[in-house]
Design an enzyme around this catalytic site. Structure first.
Site, PDB file in Angstrom:
ATOM      1  CG  HIS A  48      -1.908  -1.097   1.210  1.00 35.90           C
ATOM      2  ND1 HIS A  48      -2.148  -1.922   2.267  1.00 35.90           N
ATOM      3  CD2 HIS A  48      -2.718  -1.500   0.209  1.00 35.90           C
ATOM      4  CE1 HIS A  48      -3.083  -2.800   1.919  1.00 35.90           C
ATOM      5  NE2 HIS A  48      -3.435  -2.566   0.678  1.00 35.90           N
ATOM      6  CG  ASP A  51       1.872  -1.190   3.460  1.00 39.26           C
ATOM      7  OD1 ASP A  51       1.407  -1.065   4.602  1.00 39.26           O
ATOM      8  OD2 ASP A  51       1.351  -1.905   2.577  1.00 39.26           O
TER       9      ASP A  51
HETATM   10  C1  XLS Z   1      -7.985  -6.622   0.228  1.00 39.39           C
HETATM   11  C2  XLS Z   1      -6.614  -6.424   0.602  1.00 39.39           C
HETATM   12  C3  XLS Z   1      -6.174  -5.113   0.148  1.00 39.39           C
HETATM   13  C4  XLS Z   1      -5.783  -5.228  -1.292  1.00 39.39           C
HETATM   14  C5  XLS Z   1      -4.755  -4.305  -1.785  1.00 39.39           C
HETATM   15  O1  XLS Z   1      -8.214  -7.727  -0.216  1.00 39.39           O
HETATM   16  O2  XLS Z   1      -6.307  -6.849   1.838  1.00 39.39           O
HETATM   17  O3  XLS Z   1      -5.267  -4.609   0.984  1.00 39.39           O
HETATM   18  O4  XLS Z   1      -5.477  -6.534  -1.634  1.00 39.39           O
HETATM   19  O5  XLS Z   1      -5.149  -3.012  -1.640  1.00 39.39           O
END
Ligand code: XLS
Ligand code: MG
Length: 343
Positions: A48, A51
């Site tokens: 993300h 992150d």
């Molecule tokens: C949802 C996730 C999410 C995505 C990426 O499924 O946990 O974080 O995979 O944004």
């Protein structure tokens, strides 16, 4: 020896908070997680935006890029690639009512800013994929948003990303519900239709997460197949899910091994990964796990995926053909179960 390259996200090793209770494990620093991902056998990390650059809302564009450079070095030092960056558009007070489909133009601008910064971060990390998990792009109250306008707003937002960077590829991660009630882009078919309405459909594809397909009442292997048939499956999040309830992100294969096998089988048969695509594992440790065992679900998911890949490679197509000719699907079904069950 697996033909796949595997990836994982830092959020997959988490503190165990859920909708009804607080964190139960300590946070593990990103650099430590990255080191461990390599040790477990992963090839790349998914991120993300925050992150990579925590507190990014308070930083200048240049400072964001600088911080991303530092993370790139950590990846390089550990021999890992970066697969994608995804703007985390569901945590901020400005995205309470959605990002690209928020009713407030200021909130939509914020969502767009995060998406463009995510592209900057991706460039610094050396990857050209941006994932949009459209978490809050839907409604809690159906009449609160115009559903046609909302779909068009998502398309417009993606167009701005495509215009901002001529190399970026946008992958829509579909999910039918949760945290919202109804999503504007719930399945891979929707993602592909949406991609075809953008200014550059060749740069807009999909990411299929097993649990999200199950939550839509669909078969994840067929969702994968639909993406592959359309040449739009550019990433997967393999995991498992026990029926249509809250999103569980369970270890791959623990709930429905045959369904897991069929996901791997269709990926193997279509030579998934030939264009550099990764097999991502979007799994979460159970809340009950102790901190010292908080990577166990990753070891297990990887192990199960590789065993199933091996089994898919052993699949007897001659026997399958015979069963199909005789229309003896009972025999074929038993053969598949024997293949999966026997050591
Ligand atoms: C949802 C996730 C999410 C995505 C990426 O499924 O946990 O974080 O995979 O944004
Ligand atoms: Mg996911």
């Amino acid at each position: 020896m697996s033909k796949f390259k595997f990836s994982v996200g830092p959020w997959n090793v988490h503190e165990g908070a859920d909708a009804f209770g607080p964190p139960v494990r300590e946070s593990i620093p990103l650099t430590e997680k990255i080191k461990k991902f390599k040790e477990i056998g992963f090839d790349a990390v998914q991120f993300h935006d925050d992150d990579v650059v925590p507190e990014m809302n308070d930083l200048s564009d240049a400072a964001i890029k600088q911080k991303a450079k530092e993370v790139k070095k950590v990846l390089k030092d550990n021999g890992l690639g970066a697969e994608f960056v995804a703007p985390r558009l569901w945590m901020d007070p400005r995205t309470i009512d959605g990002g690209f489909t928020s009713n407030d133009p200021k909130d939509r601008d914020f969502a767009q800013w995060r998406a463009l910064r995510s592209i900057d971060i991706a460039n610094e990390l050396g990857c050209n994929k941006l994932v949009l998990w459209l978490a809050r792009e839907g409604t809690l109250c159906y009449e609160s948003k115009d559903p046609v306008l909302s779909v068009n707003r998502i398309i417009e937002a993606i167009n701005k990303m495509l215009e901002y960077d001529k190399n970026i590829h946008v992958l829509i991660e579909t999910k039918p519900n949760e945290p919202i009630d109804r999503s504007f882009c719930p399945t891979i078919g929707h993602a592909i239709a949406l991609s075809n309405k953008t200014i550059d459909p060749d740069r807009v594809g999909a990411l299929l997460e097993s649990a999200h397909a199950i939550l839509a009442g669909l078969d994840p292997a067929n969702e994968i197949a639909f993406g592959l048939a359309n040449k739009k499956l550019w990433s997967v999040h393999l995991n498992d899910q026990n029926g249509i309830k809250y999103d569980q992100d369970k270890t791959f294969g623990v709930e429905n091994l045959r369904q897991a096998f069929n996901q791997i089988k269709v990926l193997v048969e279509n030579n998934y990964g030939k264009n550099g695509e990764y097999v991502g594992l979007d799994v979460k440790a159970m809340r009950t796990q102790k901190i010292e065992d908080s990577y166990r679900h990753l070891y297990n998911s990887l192990k199960i995926a590789k065993i199933l890949e091996d089994k898919a490679n052993k699949f007897d197509y001659t026997f399958q053909k015979k069963c199909v000719e005789e229309r003896n699907y009972e025999a074929l079904e038993m053969y598949v179960l024997d293949l999966i069950m026997k050591g």
